[in-house]
Design a protein around this motif. Sequence first.
Motif, short mmCIF file in Angstrom:
data_model
loop_
_atom_site.label_atom_id
_atom_site.label_comp_id
_atom_site.label_asym_id
_atom_site.label_seq_id
_atom_site.Cartn_x
_atom_site.Cartn_y
_atom_site.Cartn_z
N HIS A 69 0.86 -1.20 0.00
CA HIS A 69 0.00 0.00 0.00
C HIS A 69 0.89 1.24 0.00
CE1 HIS A 69 -3.94 1.96 1.59
NE2 HIS A 69 -3.11 2.93 1.22
N HIS A 71 1.35 5.36 -2.04
CA HIS A 71 0.88 6.39 -3.00
C HIS A 71 2.12 7.22 -3.36
CE1 HIS A 71 -3.48 6.26 -1.37
NE2 HIS A 71 -2.80 5.67 -0.40
N LYS A 133 -0.16 3.27 -6.03
CA LYS A 133 -1.49 3.73 -6.46
C LYS A 133 -1.39 5.04 -7.23
CE LYS A 133 -3.24 2.03 -2.05
NZ LYS A 133 -3.68 0.71 -2.45
N HIS A 229 -9.84 1.15 0.46
CA HIS A 229 -9.51 1.93 1.66
C HIS A 229 -10.79 1.96 2.50
CE1 HIS A 229 -6.14 3.63 -0.66
NE2 HIS A 229 -5.74 4.30 0.41
N HIS A 252 -6.47 -0.14 6.18
CA HIS A 252 -6.66 0.75 7.33
C HIS A 252 -7.32 -0.06 8.46
CE1 HIS A 252 -5.17 4.54 5.76
NE2 HIS A 252 -5.83 4.30 4.64
N ASP A 303 1.77 2.63 3.58
CA ASP A 303 0.88 3.72 3.13
C ASP A 303 1.66 5.00 2.87
OD1 ASP A 303 -1.34 5.05 2.28
OD2 ASP A 303 -2.33 5.14 4.23
ZN LIG Z 1 -3.79 4.79 1.10
#
Ligand SMILES: [Zn+2]
Length: 385
Positions: A69, A71, A133, A229, A252, A303
């Motif tokens: 995960h 970004h 992502k 998410h 999450h 994340d």
């Molecule tokens: Zn995320």
Amino acid sequence: MTATLVTGIGELVTNDPAHDGPLGLVHDAALVATDGRVSWVGRSQDAPDADRRVDLEGRAVVPGFVDSHSHLVFAGDRSAEFAARMTGEPYDGGGIAVSVEATRAASDDELRVLLARRVAEMRAQGTTTIEIKSGYGLDVTHEERALRLARELTDETTFLGAHVVPPEARDDRAAYVDLVVGDMLTACAPHARWIDVFCEPHSAHAFTEEESRRVLRAGLDAGLLARVHGNQLGPGPGVGLAVELGAASVDHCTYLSDDDVDALCGSDTVATLLPGVEFSTRSPYPDARRLLDAGVTVALASDCNPGTCYSSSIPLAIALAVREMGMTPAEALQAATLGSARSLRRDDVGHLRVGARADLTVLDAPSYLHIPYRVGVPLARALDL
Ligand SMILES: [Zn+2]
Ligand SMILES: N=CN[C@@H](CCC(=O)O)C(=O)O
């Protein structure tokens, strides 16, 4: 064929139940990698000959961390938002628009440099598989570009056009969802393996259960696999929706009801926990113990993103999971390797059984226990074979 013998491994974590304990430990170990795959694992004294030899002088080796995960495709800076969080300002996803503006304004080459730097930072800390992502483009051109650039670095790319409703579309949410499931999906699907959505009733910027279901179904129909998410800012429908649609992961899981835990328990959906987010937004940590005791498969990931957690460190996530979430060091390491691999539906990474990718992470330490024990010390690095 080139075979490399890695010897002098003080403690080897294989995640193979054929060896000792839940982590499949081998002490005084050696491993042979042939053309990028593990071809032999055992005690040093039994090791076969090979073309090359690497002596790790007693260091521990673990499966390369799998970061399921992140970004990473963004430009701009939101450090002031982090500072505000530390004095109690709540997170609601509104800051994503700041990253969208800066990312749209960046050139392809500027984004390539930023991405390459972040991926190198991850490898330098022991991460060998990376999911990336989109989600800071939020129009057809910039979402397509984000995924195309991410694909240059990893096959685990995720279309997140449904990250938030962008500022220019706020007056017509329905039209934005139409765009995501229409032209945006068509442009992005060739560069993506996954579709994701920020399903969060506690944020006016994110998507409702119905909107999220529509986005995920469209992605599945286009041949993508789903991840969600969910349940980040409060209790909500994300977990139920992920299980309903057979998503590989719901990420999450900070606020879970008993029904959510039951649903996860009887499913193939992994609960991915992201404790760097709770650290960086000063929020309560998810209850990992409750999930593990119920038999749910748990993954840990970074994340890494400019808003809720600008840390790419899996060792930090492991340390937080142990210190704050009731996981043992072995559970946390397994969640960041095997659990995260399951959340990406991969069986070639996350372990070091014969046949696995030879993704080895070396620790400047005698045991995996040092990952959470020596928190903040850069012990882990991916081994180039
Ligand atoms: Zn995320
Ligand atoms: N919650 C949604 N997306 C990111 C945060 C993105 C941002 O704030 O820039 C997350 O996983 O926490």
